[in-house]
Motif scaffolding. Structure first.
Motif, PDB file in Angstrom:
ATOM      1  N   LEU A 128       0.826  -1.213   0.000  1.00 28.51           N
ATOM      2  CA  LEU A 128       0.000   0.000   0.000  1.00 28.51           C
ATOM      3  C   LEU A 128       0.863   1.267   0.000  1.00 28.51           C
ATOM      4  O   LEU A 128       0.476   2.279  -0.575  1.00 28.51           O
ATOM      5  CB  LEU A 128      -0.978  -0.009   1.183  1.00 28.51           C
ATOM      6  CG  LEU A 128      -2.050  -1.102   1.128  1.00 28.51           C
ATOM      7  CD1 LEU A 128      -3.026  -0.966   2.290  1.00 28.51           C
ATOM      8  CD2 LEU A 128      -2.815  -1.076  -0.201  1.00 28.51           C
ATOM      9  N   GLU A 129       2.052   1.201   0.622  1.00 28.57           N
ATOM     10  CA  GLU A 129       2.980   2.345   0.552  1.00 28.57           C
ATOM     11  C   GLU A 129       3.330   2.647  -0.903  1.00 28.57           C
ATOM     12  O   GLU A 129       3.473   3.786  -1.304  1.00 28.57           O
ATOM     13  CB  GLU A 129       4.274   2.053   1.335  1.00 28.57           C
ATOM     14  CG  GLU A 129       4.138   2.127   2.851  1.00 28.57           C
ATOM     15  CD  GLU A 129       3.677   3.498   3.354  1.00 28.57           C
ATOM     16  OE1 GLU A 129       3.964   4.515   2.693  1.00 28.57           O
ATOM     17  OE2 GLU A 129       2.996   3.528   4.404  1.00 28.57           O
ATOM     18  N   ARG A 130       3.418   1.567  -1.672  1.00 26.81           N
ATOM     19  CA  ARG A 130       3.797   1.708  -3.074  1.00 26.81           C
ATOM     20  C   ARG A 130       2.696   2.387  -3.906  1.00 26.81           C
ATOM     21  O   ARG A 130       2.977   3.092  -4.855  1.00 26.81           O
ATOM     22  CB  ARG A 130       4.075   0.297  -3.600  1.00 26.81           C
ATOM     23  CG  ARG A 130       4.600   0.231  -4.990  1.00 26.81           C
ATOM     24  CD  ARG A 130       5.001  -1.213  -5.265  1.00 26.81           C
ATOM     25  NE  ARG A 130       5.159  -1.410  -6.680  1.00 26.81           N
ATOM     26  CZ  ARG A 130       5.183  -2.588  -7.277  1.00 26.81           C
ATOM     27  NH1 ARG A 130       5.061  -3.691  -6.553  1.00 26.81           N
ATOM     28  NH2 ARG A 130       5.324  -2.689  -8.567  1.00 26.81           N
ATOM     29  N   VAL A 131       1.430   2.141  -3.542  1.00 30.43           N
ATOM     30  CA  VAL A 131       0.338   2.700  -4.364  1.00 30.43           C
ATOM     31  C   VAL A 131      -0.326   3.927  -3.747  1.00 30.43           C
ATOM     32  O   VAL A 131      -1.156   4.564  -4.389  1.00 30.43           O
ATOM     33  CB  VAL A 131      -0.766   1.632  -4.654  1.00 30.43           C
ATOM     34  CG1 VAL A 131      -0.161   0.451  -5.401  1.00 30.43           C
ATOM     35  CG2 VAL A 131      -1.463   1.173  -3.380  1.00 30.43           C
ATOM     36  N   ARG A 132       0.053   4.278  -2.520  1.00 33.11           N
ATOM     37  CA  ARG A 132      -0.754   5.289  -1.829  1.00 33.11           C
ATOM     38  C   ARG A 132      -0.718   6.657  -2.480  1.00 33.11           C
ATOM     39  O   ARG A 132      -1.660   7.448  -2.334  1.00 33.11           O
ATOM     40  CB  ARG A 132      -0.418   5.368  -0.333  1.00 33.11           C
ATOM     41  CG  ARG A 132       0.816   6.165   0.033  1.00 33.11           C
ATOM     42  CD  ARG A 132       1.128   6.037   1.511  1.00 33.11           C
ATOM     43  NE  ARG A 132       0.105   6.650   2.369  1.00 33.11           N
ATOM     44  CZ  ARG A 132       0.081   6.523   3.702  1.00 33.11           C
ATOM     45  NH1 ARG A 132       1.008   5.790   4.304  1.00 33.11           N
ATOM     46  NH2 ARG A 132      -0.843   7.112   4.403  1.00 33.11           N
ATOM     47  N   SER A 133       0.334   6.940  -3.248  1.00 34.73           N
ATOM     48  CA  SER A 133       0.405   8.252  -3.897  1.00 34.73           C
ATOM     49  C   SER A 133      -0.632   8.387  -5.019  1.00 34.73           C
ATOM     50  O   SER A 133      -0.921   9.477  -5.481  1.00 34.73           O
ATOM     51  CB  SER A 133       1.806   8.500  -4.450  1.00 34.73           C
ATOM     52  OG  SER A 133       2.089   7.552  -5.446  1.00 34.73           O
ATOM     53  N   ALA A 134      -1.223   7.273  -5.428  1.00 34.01           N
ATOM     54  CA  ALA A 134      -2.223   7.320  -6.506  1.00 34.01           C
ATOM     55  C   ALA A 134      -3.638   7.539  -5.968  1.00 34.01           C
ATOM     56  O   ALA A 134      -4.581   7.677  -6.742  1.00 34.01           O
ATOM     57  CB  ALA A 134      -2.169   6.027  -7.315  1.00 34.01           C
ATOM     58  N   TYR A 135      -3.800   7.563  -4.627  1.00 30.73           N
ATOM     59  CA  TYR A 135      -5.148   7.618  -4.049  1.00 30.73           C
ATOM     60  C   TYR A 135      -5.299   8.723  -3.012  1.00 30.73           C
ATOM     61  O   TYR A 135      -4.323   9.177  -2.410  1.00 30.73           O
ATOM     62  CB  TYR A 135      -5.493   6.270  -3.384  1.00 30.73           C
ATOM     63  CG  TYR A 135      -5.540   5.148  -4.388  1.00 30.73           C
ATOM     64  CD1 TYR A 135      -6.622   4.995  -5.241  1.00 30.73           C
ATOM     65  CD2 TYR A 135      -4.470   4.256  -4.512  1.00 30.73           C
ATOM     66  CE1 TYR A 135      -6.656   3.989  -6.189  1.00 30.73           C
ATOM     67  CE2 TYR A 135      -4.490   3.251  -5.465  1.00 30.73           C
ATOM     68  CZ  TYR A 135      -5.592   3.122  -6.303  1.00 30.73           C
ATOM     69  OH  TYR A 135      -5.618   2.134  -7.244  1.00 30.73           O
ATOM     70  N   ASP A 136      -6.577   9.125  -2.813  1.00 28.47           N
ATOM     71  CA  ASP A 136      -6.901  10.028  -1.701  1.00 28.47           C
ATOM     72  C   ASP A 136      -7.234   9.218  -0.445  1.00 28.47           C
ATOM     73  O   ASP A 136      -6.859   9.598   0.658  1.00 28.47           O
ATOM     74  CB  ASP A 136      -8.116  10.893  -2.057  1.00 28.47           C
ATOM     75  CG  ASP A 136      -7.833  11.817  -3.223  1.00 28.47           C
ATOM     76  OD1 ASP A 136      -6.967  12.695  -3.073  1.00 28.47           O
ATOM     77  OD2 ASP A 136      -8.448  11.639  -4.292  1.00 28.47           O
ATOM     78  N   TYR A 137      -7.976   8.125  -0.655  1.00 31.75           N
ATOM     79  CA  TYR A 137      -8.364   7.283   0.482  1.00 31.75           C
ATOM     80  C   TYR A 137      -8.207   5.809   0.124  1.00 31.75           C
ATOM     81  O   TYR A 137      -8.554   5.390  -0.976  1.00 31.75           O
ATOM     82  CB  TYR A 137      -9.830   7.533   0.894  1.00 31.75           C
ATOM     83  CG  TYR A 137     -10.052   8.941   1.375  1.00 31.75           C
ATOM     84  CD1 TYR A 137      -9.609   9.350   2.629  1.00 31.75           C
ATOM     85  CD2 TYR A 137     -10.659   9.878   0.550  1.00 31.75           C
ATOM     86  CE1 TYR A 137      -9.768  10.650   3.063  1.00 31.75           C
ATOM     87  CE2 TYR A 137     -10.833  11.193   0.976  1.00 31.75           C
ATOM     88  CZ  TYR A 137     -10.381  11.570   2.235  1.00 31.75           C
ATOM     89  OH  TYR A 137     -10.539  12.849   2.652  1.00 31.75           O
ATOM     90  N   ILE A 138      -7.683   5.064   1.099  1.00 32.75           N
ATOM     91  CA  ILE A 138      -7.649   3.610   0.971  1.00 32.75           C
ATOM     92  C   ILE A 138      -8.416   3.042   2.166  1.00 32.75           C
ATOM     93  O   ILE A 138      -8.068   3.313   3.313  1.00 32.75           O
ATOM     94  CB  ILE A 138      -6.197   3.078   0.938  1.00 32.75           C
ATOM     95  CG1 ILE A 138      -5.446   3.661  -0.275  1.00 32.75           C
ATOM     96  CG2 ILE A 138      -6.189   1.551   0.908  1.00 32.75           C
ATOM     97  CD1 ILE A 138      -3.974   3.259  -0.372  1.00 32.75           C
ATOM     98  N   LEU A 139      -9.496   2.319   1.887  1.00 34.67           N
ATOM     99  CA  LEU A 139     -10.307   1.711   2.950  1.00 34.67           C
ATOM    100  C   LEU A 139     -10.045   0.213   2.969  1.00 34.67           C
ATOM    101  O   LEU A 139     -10.076  -0.442   1.927  1.00 34.67           O
ATOM    102  CB  LEU A 139     -11.802   1.954   2.698  1.00 34.67           C
ATOM    103  CG  LEU A 139     -12.286   3.400   2.623  1.00 34.67           C
ATOM    104  CD1 LEU A 139     -13.809   3.435   2.416  1.00 34.67           C
ATOM    105  CD2 LEU A 139     -11.912   4.175   3.892  1.00 34.67           C
ATOM    106  N   ILE A 140      -9.784  -0.312   4.174  1.00 33.63           N
ATOM    107  CA  ILE A 140      -9.531  -1.751   4.303  1.00 33.63           C
ATOM    108  C   ILE A 140     -10.685  -2.401   5.059  1.00 33.63           C
ATOM    109  O   ILE A 140     -10.963  -2.048   6.213  1.00 33.63           O
ATOM    110  CB  ILE A 140      -8.204  -2.025   5.054  1.00 33.63           C
ATOM    111  CG1 ILE A 140      -7.043  -1.224   4.419  1.00 33.63           C
ATOM    112  CG2 ILE A 140      -7.908  -3.527   5.049  1.00 33.63           C
ATOM    113  CD1 ILE A 140      -5.700  -1.414   5.131  1.00 33.63           C
TER     114      ILE A 140
END
Ligand SMILES: Nc1ncnc2c1ncn2[C@@H]1O[C@H](COP(=O)(O)OP(=O)(O)OP(=O)(O)O)[C@@H](O)[C@H]1O
Ligand SMILES: [Mg+2]
Length: 276
Positions: A132-144
């Motif tokens: 998720l660290e790798r993709v987090r710059s592509a998103y505003d929110y990540i919900l698990i």
């Protein structure tokens, strides 16, 4: 851009975690870039958001969250597909893009085969965080969307998260899960050496009964200032929306009752998420 990563968790099963996670994910996706991560082996969130034929096609040669936990999994582990088993998962081969009502939601899907991941090697709990660290710059929110257990999956989700949100069904027995969750979070803090802030509690499956009103008052007293004003009421049509792969806020049987509450919950959510 760097996404706020938030886990939805409660130690009590069936309280509406997945229903809230999906409702919020679609609501936020109206204006933001959102990734929904399903780490429940029951993969209810995946089933709701991704149409069955698309999912079955996807798992033939692409990845699920299982590959994130086990990137070097043995051949045949991933639905019998050797090619996928030997290719390391990347964001492109692990994240499904889904469209509905003009919005786009990204999903890191789960699989029943996640259940096989019992004897995982040390360090497995960090793999979701690293991905998720790798993709987090592509998103505003990540919900698990977490399973209702203190498992490797929930622990991984906590390690990857900036905060957690607690869906609460306010009936006298379901709230017994709250002290258990508090205890699980203390254990997590001890084990990981870090604190995970609680964003708040959201009431789900609410009915206007005396028992529920009493329970809601009690929870508000025990968690002062933490309960969201917006709440999800119990309504018919949820199962049909799931079957139709539709968001509750656009499904004809549920939209009138749930569109405004979901918008309200997400407004509160984004406000609170600013500070974590
Ligand atoms: N607001 C609602 N109105 C009516 N039914 C609901 C509502 N929210 C959830 N349900 C139903 O209750 C059941 C449990 O909901 P859900 O799967 O969201 O809970 P959960 O906490 O994610 O469960 P689990 O612990 O198994 O992951 C489902 O059958 C769902 O359709
Ligand atoms: Mg669930």
């Amino acid at each position: 851009m760097s996404a706020k990563i938030v886990s939805l968790i409660n130690m009590k099963g069936g309280v509406g975690k997945t229903t809230l996670a999906i409702g919020m994910a679609w609501e936020l996706a109206k204006t933001k870039k959102v990734l929904l991560v399903d780490i429940d082996p029951q993969f209810n969130a995946t089933q709701w958001v991704v149409k069955a034929d698309i999912y079955l096609d996807w798992v033939k040669n692409k990845h699920t969250v299982l590959s994130i936990f086990q990137p070097n999994g043995p051949a045949g582990f991933h639905h019998g597909n050797q090619a996928a088993a030997f290719q390391k998962p990347t964001p492109v081969t692990s994240i499904i893009h889904v469209q509905h009502s003009g919005s786009e939601l990204h999903v890191l899907p789960s699989t029943l085969e996640l259940m096989k991941l019992d004897a995982a090697p040390r360090g497995t709990e960090n793999r979701l965080r690293v991905f998720l660290e790798r993709v987090r710059s592509a998103y505003d929110y990540i919900l698990i969307d977490c399973p209702p257990t203190a498992s490797l999956f929930s622990y991984s989700a906590f390690l990857a998260s900036d905060a957690y949100l607690v869906p609460v069904k306010p009936d006298p027995l379901s709230v017994l899960g709250l002290p258990l969750l508090d205890k699980a979070m203390l254990d997590y803090e001890e084990r990981s050496g870090q604190e995970l802030p609680r964003l708040g509690l959201v009431f789900t499956q609410v009915r206007q009964t005396e028992a529920m009103r009493t329970t809601m008052d009690q929870v508000r007293r025990e968690y002062p200032g933490e309960v969201f004003d917006g709440q999800i009421i119990q309504t018919t049509g949820v199962a049909e929306a799931v079957e139709d792969n539709s968001p509750l806020q656009s499904f004809h049987k549920t939209s009138a009752l749930l569109r405004a509450p979901l918008a309200k919950i997400c407004a509160e959510f984004t406000d609170r998420a600013e500070y974590v």
